[in-house]
Design a protein around this motif. Structure first.
Motif, short mmCIF file in Angstrom:
data_model
loop_
_atom_site.label_atom_id
_atom_site.label_comp_id
_atom_site.label_asym_id
_atom_site.label_seq_id
_atom_site.Cartn_x
_atom_site.Cartn_y
_atom_site.Cartn_z
N ASP A 1 0.82 -1.21 0.00
CA ASP A 1 0.00 0.00 0.00
C ASP A 1 0.86 1.26 0.00
O ASP A 1 0.42 2.31 -0.46
CB ASP A 1 -0.92 0.01 1.23
N LEU A 2 2.03 1.18 0.55
CA LEU A 2 2.93 2.33 0.64
C LEU A 2 4.22 2.03 -0.09
O LEU A 2 4.65 0.88 -0.15
CB LEU A 2 3.24 2.65 2.11
N PRO A 3 4.84 3.06 -0.68
CA PRO A 3 4.48 4.48 -0.62
C PRO A 3 3.33 4.82 -1.55
O PRO A 3 2.91 4.01 -2.37
CB PRO A 3 5.77 5.16 -1.09
N ASN A 4 2.85 6.09 -1.44
CA ASN A 4 1.88 6.57 -2.42
C ASN A 4 2.59 6.89 -3.73
O ASN A 4 3.81 6.70 -3.85
CB ASN A 4 1.10 7.78 -1.87
N LYS A 5 1.86 7.37 -4.71
CA LYS A 5 2.46 7.54 -6.04
C LYS A 5 3.54 8.62 -6.08
O LYS A 5 4.37 8.64 -6.99
CB LYS A 5 1.38 7.85 -7.08
N GLU A 6 3.56 9.50 -5.09
CA GLU A 6 4.63 10.49 -5.00
C GLU A 6 5.82 9.97 -4.19
O GLU A 6 6.81 10.68 -4.01
CB GLU A 6 4.12 11.79 -4.35
N GLY A 7 5.71 8.77 -3.69
CA GLY A 7 6.83 8.17 -2.98
C GLY A 7 6.88 8.45 -1.50
O GLY A 7 7.93 8.31 -0.87
N PHE A 8 5.74 8.80 -0.90
CA PHE A 8 5.73 9.12 0.53
C PHE A 8 5.18 7.99 1.38
O PHE A 8 4.18 7.35 1.03
CB PHE A 8 4.89 10.38 0.79
N PHE A 9 5.86 7.77 2.49
CA PHE A 9 5.39 6.90 3.56
C PHE A 9 4.93 7.84 4.67
O PHE A 9 5.75 8.31 5.46
CB PHE A 9 6.50 5.99 4.08
N GLY A 10 3.66 8.17 4.72
CA GLY A 10 3.22 9.25 5.60
C GLY A 10 3.86 10.55 5.13
O GLY A 10 3.74 10.93 3.97
N GLU A 11 4.61 11.20 6.03
CA GLU A 11 5.27 12.46 5.65
C GLU A 11 6.70 12.25 5.15
O GLU A 11 7.37 13.20 4.75
CB GLU A 11 5.29 13.42 6.84
N TYR A 12 7.16 11.01 5.15
CA TYR A 12 8.56 10.73 4.83
C TYR A 12 8.72 10.17 3.42
O TYR A 12 7.85 9.50 2.90
CB TYR A 12 9.13 9.75 5.85
N GLY A 13 9.89 10.45 2.85
CA GLY A 13 10.19 9.94 1.51
C GLY A 13 10.12 11.06 0.49
O GLY A 13 10.70 12.12 0.67
N GLY A 14 9.43 10.81 -0.63
CA GLY A 14 9.30 11.81 -1.68
C GLY A 14 10.53 11.87 -2.55
O GLY A 14 11.40 10.99 -2.54
N SER A 15 10.62 12.96 -3.31
CA SER A 15 11.74 13.15 -4.23
C SER A 15 12.08 14.63 -4.30
O SER A 15 11.39 15.41 -4.95
CB SER A 15 11.36 12.63 -5.63
#
Length: 404
Positions: free
Chosen positions: A8-22
């Motif tokens: 289910d995680l990460p979301n399509k922007e790459g976040f695990f809750g508030e963490y991750g991303g790019s």
């Protein structure tokens, strides 16, 4: 490899809750988006999955065994089991994701694999994968770690990789990552940065986790077959966190299983620059293209860190670990240099298994859990200690009755 890629995680922007991303320059983001899409496509491809599964079995030697450490169990009062990732080809868990990244790079038409390495295990594994698929390979390694982990440096060179020294700062893992990122920015088209842990910009925390999740999938089945139940505790060392995430992933929904991530307390957990206990002492921040817990100095920059284990001295941690800490699913503790070295010798002399110093941190915490009578314990023995023996004998040999 059932369920290996279903999450289910990460979301399509790459976040695990508030963490991750790019958090990377726009010109690099376009390349990262291409890698993301290529990975999402390829992980559903039966031919890719079949090829990777075949390599895991016939090249790596998977499944890696599950071993009941009976002598340790008798001494410390609880059943201790070891997931023997140290028996993989190249001697650690790193080969699991390096093969996946190399196959992905090859299918994308890339010409060169580049990466950082601390203890050298990721560097050896990627150099191995590059040789297997016929690609060039550049490995960036801190000058201090090159001297400390000499056997792995030689292995990388024998395999045909170029080992490039990072000579700024503390000349260890963080500086190796800096140097590799700089090289990648110069040419993100013909080469791919095969990040060595569940860190970096999206999709790497997701992708490395997916490839490493075979550890937990195997261990869950093996433990049930061996004992008829699930383990009460999972223990794994955490630097960036790939071996821990690989073990934990299959058990996250199992509420009866406690999970323990073990960080390096180094020489002194109370002194800045003398440890690398990111989850214990850090706070959220952006570094190397992703948001996670990190150790910061007074200016908000990455703090200098230290660990006796070259693979753990990183001032951030995988974003999924930060998420799991915040929701309370995983407990994060720390082990000092001395405790880790003591466990290194304890496992060696009680079970005939010489662990990597990184893995010895997990063993040390498992022994503490055992003494507290908290039930059965499954440790991810993420790597073997061949690379560390010269360093250990030089610095600790006399203390443990070994002449240099």
């Amino acid at each position: 490899m059932e369920n290996t890629f279903e999450h289910d995680l990460p979301n399509k922007e790459g976040f695990f809750g508030e963490y991750g991303g790019s958090f990377i320059p726009p010109e690099l983001q376009a390349v990262m988006d291409e890698i993301t899409q290529a990975y999402l496509d390829i992980r559903e491809d039966p031919d890719f999955r079949s090829e990777l599964a075949s390599l895991y079995k016939h090249y790596v030697g998977r499944p890696s065994p599950l071993f009941h450490a009976k002598r340790l169990s008798e001494v410390y009062g609880a059943d201790i089991y070891l997931k023997r990732e140290d028996l993989n080809h190249t001697g650690a868990h790193k080969i699991n994701h390096c093969l996946g990244e190399a196959l992905l790079a090859k299918k994308m038409g890339k010409k060169k694999l580049i990466a950082e390495t601390g203890a050298g295990q990721h560097g050896v594994a990627l150099a191995t994968a590059a040789a297997l698929v016929g690609m060039e390979c550049d490995i960036y390694m801190g000058e201090v770690d090159i001297a400390k982990e000499h056997p792995n440096v030689v292995r990388m060179k024998i395999l045909g990789a170029n080992v490039i020294a990072a000579t700024h700062g503390r000349k260890t893992l963080k500086e190796a990552v800096d140097a590799a990122f700089e090289a990648y920015l110069k040419d993100p088209v013909t080469q791919i940065y095969a990040i060595g842990s569940v860190v970096g910009p999206h999709p790497f925390p997701m992708m490395v986790r997916d490839f490493q999740s075979i550890i937990g999938n195997e261990a869950k089945q093996q433990f049930q077959e061996m004992t008829g139940r699930l383990p009460d505790n999972l223990v794994a060392c955490v630097g960036g966190g790939s071996n821990a995430m690989g073990l934990f992933d299959a058990f996250l929904a199992e509420e009866t299983v406690a999970m323990w991530g073990v960080e390096p307390a180094g020489r002194d957990l109370t002194q800045d620059g003398e440890h690398a206990a990111t989850m214990t002492k850090g706070q959220p921040g952006v570094m190397h293209g992703f948001n996670s817990y990190m150790l910061k100095d007074d200016q908000g920059e990455p703090m200098e860190v230290y660990s006796v284990a070259s693979g753990l001295d990183y001032p951030s941690v995988g974003p999924q670990h930060s998420y799991l800490k915040d929701i309370g699913r995983v407990n994060y503790e720390s082990i000092s240099d001395e405790e880790a070295i003591s466990a290194f010798f304890e496992l060696s002399r009680r079970e005939g298994i010489i662990p990597a110093i990184e893995s010895a941190h997990a063993v040390a915490y498992a022994l503490k859990l055992a003494e507290q009578q908290k039930g059965s314990i499954l440790v991810n023995l993420s790597g073997r200690g061949d690379k560390d023996i010269d360093f250990v004998v030089e610095h600790y040999g006399q203390q443990y009755g070994i002449e240099g």
